[in-house]
Every structure is written in C-alpha cells, then in structure tokens.
Enzyme design. Structure first.
Site, PDB file in Angstrom:
ATOM      1  N   LYS A 243       0.851  -1.190   0.000  1.00  0.00           N
ATOM      2  CA  LYS A 243       0.000   0.000   0.000  1.00  0.00           C
ATOM      3  C   LYS A 243       0.893   1.249   0.000  1.00  0.00           C
ATOM      4  O   LYS A 243       0.675   2.190  -0.760  1.00  0.00           O
ATOM      5  CB  LYS A 243      -0.869  -0.030   1.269  1.00  0.00           C
ATOM      6  CG  LYS A 243      -2.085   0.842   1.211  1.00  0.00           C
ATOM      7  CD  LYS A 243      -2.626   1.047   2.614  1.00  0.00           C
ATOM      8  CE  LYS A 243      -3.878   0.296   2.892  1.00  0.00           C
ATOM      9  NZ  LYS A 243      -4.479   0.688   4.199  1.00  0.00           N
TER      10      LYS A 243
ATOM     11  N   PHE B 227      -1.854  -6.320  -4.685  1.00  0.00           N
ATOM     12  CA  PHE B 227      -1.902  -6.983  -3.386  1.00  0.00           C
ATOM     13  C   PHE B 227      -3.359  -7.249  -3.017  1.00  0.00           C
ATOM     14  O   PHE B 227      -4.282  -6.888  -3.754  1.00  0.00           O
ATOM     15  CB  PHE B 227      -1.204  -6.134  -2.306  1.00  0.00           C
ATOM     16  CG  PHE B 227      -1.934  -4.856  -1.956  1.00  0.00           C
ATOM     17  CD1 PHE B 227      -1.809  -3.730  -2.742  1.00  0.00           C
ATOM     18  CD2 PHE B 227      -2.748  -4.782  -0.824  1.00  0.00           C
ATOM     19  CE1 PHE B 227      -2.477  -2.552  -2.419  1.00  0.00           C
ATOM     20  CE2 PHE B 227      -3.415  -3.611  -0.484  1.00  0.00           C
ATOM     21  CZ  PHE B 227      -3.292  -2.496  -1.290  1.00  0.00           C
ATOM     22  N   GLY B 228      -3.540  -7.872  -1.861  1.00  0.00           N
ATOM     23  CA  GLY B 228      -4.886  -8.073  -1.329  1.00  0.00           C
ATOM     24  C   GLY B 228      -5.821  -8.788  -2.302  1.00  0.00           C
ATOM     25  O   GLY B 228      -5.503  -9.858  -2.835  1.00  0.00           O
TER      26      GLY B 228
ATOM     27  N   ASP C 134      -6.680  -7.904  -5.255  1.00  0.00           N
ATOM     28  CA  ASP C 134      -6.464  -7.537  -6.656  1.00  0.00           C
ATOM     29  C   ASP C 134      -6.680  -8.688  -7.655  1.00  0.00           C
ATOM     30  O   ASP C 134      -7.221  -8.457  -8.736  1.00  0.00           O
ATOM     31  CB  ASP C 134      -5.053  -6.952  -6.850  1.00  0.00           C
ATOM     32  CG  ASP C 134      -4.974  -5.498  -6.403  1.00  0.00           C
ATOM     33  OD1 ASP C 134      -6.042  -4.892  -6.168  1.00  0.00           O
ATOM     34  OD2 ASP C 134      -3.855  -4.969  -6.300  1.00  0.00           O
TER      35      ASP C 134
ATOM     36  N   ASP D 247      -7.404   4.159   4.767  1.00  0.00           N
ATOM     37  CA  ASP D 247      -8.149   2.980   5.183  1.00  0.00           C
ATOM     38  C   ASP D 247      -9.000   2.565   3.998  1.00  0.00           C
ATOM     39  O   ASP D 247      -9.708   3.382   3.410  1.00  0.00           O
ATOM     40  CB  ASP D 247      -9.025   3.245   6.414  1.00  0.00           C
ATOM     41  CG  ASP D 247      -9.419   1.933   7.068  1.00  0.00           C
ATOM     42  OD1 ASP D 247      -8.528   1.250   7.616  1.00  0.00           O
ATOM     43  OD2 ASP D 247     -10.601   1.558   7.007  1.00  0.00           O
TER      44      ASP D 247
HETATM   45  P1  IMP Z   1      -6.487  -1.508   5.912  1.00  0.00           P
HETATM   46  O1  IMP Z   1      -6.888  -0.280   5.143  1.00  0.00           O
HETATM   47  O2  IMP Z   1      -5.030  -1.548   6.178  1.00  0.00           O
HETATM   48  O3  IMP Z   1      -7.357  -1.742   7.091  1.00  0.00           O
HETATM   49  O4  IMP Z   1      -6.705  -2.781   5.003  1.00  0.00           O
HETATM   50  C1  IMP Z   1      -7.217  -2.711   3.764  1.00  0.00           C
HETATM   51  C2  IMP Z   1      -7.403  -4.114   3.218  1.00  0.00           C
HETATM   52  O5  IMP Z   1      -8.311  -4.012   2.133  1.00  0.00           O
HETATM   53  C3  IMP Z   1      -6.111  -4.674   2.642  1.00  0.00           C
HETATM   54  O6  IMP Z   1      -5.429  -5.483   3.550  1.00  0.00           O
HETATM   55  C4  IMP Z   1      -6.621  -5.460   1.442  1.00  0.00           C
HETATM   56  O7  IMP Z   1      -7.029  -6.741   1.864  1.00  0.00           O
HETATM   57  C5  IMP Z   1      -7.830  -4.678   1.007  1.00  0.00           C
HETATM   58  N1  IMP Z   1      -7.449  -3.672  -0.011  1.00  0.00           N
HETATM   59  C6  IMP Z   1      -7.385  -2.324   0.136  1.00  0.00           C
HETATM   60  N2  IMP Z   1      -6.950  -1.726  -0.983  1.00  0.00           N
HETATM   61  C7  IMP Z   1      -6.719  -2.725  -1.850  1.00  0.00           C
HETATM   62  C8  IMP Z   1      -6.233  -2.740  -3.185  1.00  0.00           C
HETATM   63  O8  IMP Z   1      -5.877  -1.720  -3.806  1.00  0.00           O
HETATM   64  N3  IMP Z   1      -6.144  -3.947  -3.740  1.00  0.00           N
HETATM   65  C9  IMP Z   1      -6.501  -5.103  -3.111  1.00  0.00           C
HETATM   66  N4  IMP Z   1      -6.922  -5.150  -1.869  1.00  0.00           N
HETATM   67  C10 IMP Z   1      -7.042  -3.962  -1.232  1.00  0.00           C
END
Ligand code: IMP
Length: 198
Positions: free
Chosen positions: A13, A151-152, A154, A70
């Site tokens: 991120k 990531f996440g 995606d 967030d």
């Molecule tokens: P936080 O904002 O750190 O509480 O967590 C956000 C969570 O949402 C991440 O760990 C991902 O699982 C998901 N997420 C947020 N933005 C993205 C992105 O751009 N791509 C994929 N997953 C995302």
C-alpha cells in the site's frame, strides 16, 4: 521539503501511495523510521473514521503531519462484506480470496458487482486537525484469481470497463484508476493547501 509520515505498515500500500503522490513536494516517511509505535486498533464504523484515527494517532505520537489510508472491498450481493473488515476477513491474502470466492460460488456473473473504497485522512500534530476524503472504484468479482501484481483482493477484482483483474493490469494502469488514486487526487488539494501554509 516537508516530511509526512504514512500511517501504514502495509508495504505494498505504501509503495502505491508513493507512486500516486509523485510530483507533490513532500518527503514520505515510513512508520518504520519511528521506534516503539503501538499497534493502532481501528475500531471505527466507517473507512473515514478508521483513517482519521490512524492519522491522528500517528501525528500525535510522531509530532509530524500524518497521512493514513483505510480501504477495503465491498461486495454488493454480500451487503458490503468484507468492507471495513477486509484486512481481518481471514489470515492471509490467499485465505481472504478463497473465503470470498466460497461465499460467492453461487452468485452468477451478472450479480458479482463490487467496489473498492479508499479513505485518506491527513492529520496535523500541532492542533489536532484532521481531514478525510474518500473515493471508490467499481467493478466485478471474477470466479477465479488471476494475475500476480498488486496486493490483497487484486487477483479477483475486475475494474469497470476492463476484462483484466487489478493483478493482471500494470502498476501504472492500476494506479491511474484505483480507489486509492482517486482518493489521493482529492487529498492532493488538502496537502497543497497545508504546504502553502507551512
Ligand atoms: P487496511 O486499510 O489496512 O485496514 O486494510 C485494507 C485491506 O483491504 C487490505 O489489507 C486489502 O485486503 C484490502 N485492499 C485495500 N486496498 C486494496 C487494493 O488496492 N487492492 C486489493 N486489496 C485492497
């Protein structure tokens, strides 16, 4: 150059935020440059509440302007799940994707709408002022994970107007259209305003 702390330990991120904010005359500091910072319990009911809490906590602890993101994924057919729980939905990215695809296994293609949401908060250390903006990116959830970028979630998110998942698109392409890119476009105005007053 003015230093701003990014209130996130998610390296991927942070990398995206650095790419998106290129061109703004700020020096972004990772949380790792500060010792003994506590883990922040989000606990809010909205993305903006959580982003504000993270930015304000870090601004107070470091004495520097802080910026927090967030974000999360909301699936329409699941009434917005995983939403603000996106990062806590399961233990790893793979587990989170498997769990979501499992919940959606009987949902047909035309009902797989979802959106990524991103709230960005900027907090000032001296007067406790915090401002947040948010934006989203609409799309659909694929039936299987595809691609290795990002990531996440995606690998299962196909943005509107595209046939590839975020993980199949180039980094530049994702960072032009993502929820994060759109939210930072709004946040840029706030940052430039702060910079003009420093
Ligand atoms: P936080 O904002 O750190 O509480 O967590 C956000 C969570 O949402 C991440 O760990 C991902 O699982 C998901 N997420 C947020 N933005 C993205 C992105 O751009 N791509 C994929 N997953 C995302």
């Amino acid at each position: 150059m003015i230093e701003i702390v990014i209130a996130s330990r998610n390296e991927k991120k942070v990398r995206e935020i650095k790419q998106i904010t290129k061109g703004i005359p700020i020096k972004l500091l990772p949380l790792g440059s500060f010792k003994d910072l506590p883990e922040i319990i989000e606990g809010g009911k909205t993305f903006q509440e959580n982003a504000k809490k993270k930015a304000l906590t870090i601004a107070n602890l470091t004495g520097k302007i802080s910026l927090a993101d967030d974000s999360g994924l909301e699936v329409e057919a699941l009434n917005g799940v995983p939403g603000i729980e996106s990062s806590r939905f399961a233990k790893t990215d793979k587990d989170r994707i498997d769990k979501l695809l499992g919940l959606m296994k009987d949902i047909p293609k035309e009902k797989r709408q979802a959106k990524f949401v991103c709230a960005v908060a900027i907090a000032l250390p001296d007067n406790g002022k915090v401002t947040a903006v948010s934006s989203e990116c609409k799309g659909t959830i694929s039936f299987k994970p595809r691609g290795r970028g990002g990531f996440g979630y995606d690998p299962i998110f196909i943005p509107e107007g595209y046939s590839k998942t975020f993980a199949e698109l180039s980094r530049d392409a994702k960072n032009r259209i993502s929820h994060r890119a759109r939210a930072f476009k709004k946040a840029k105005k706030i940052l430039l305003d702060i910079l003009s007053k420093q």
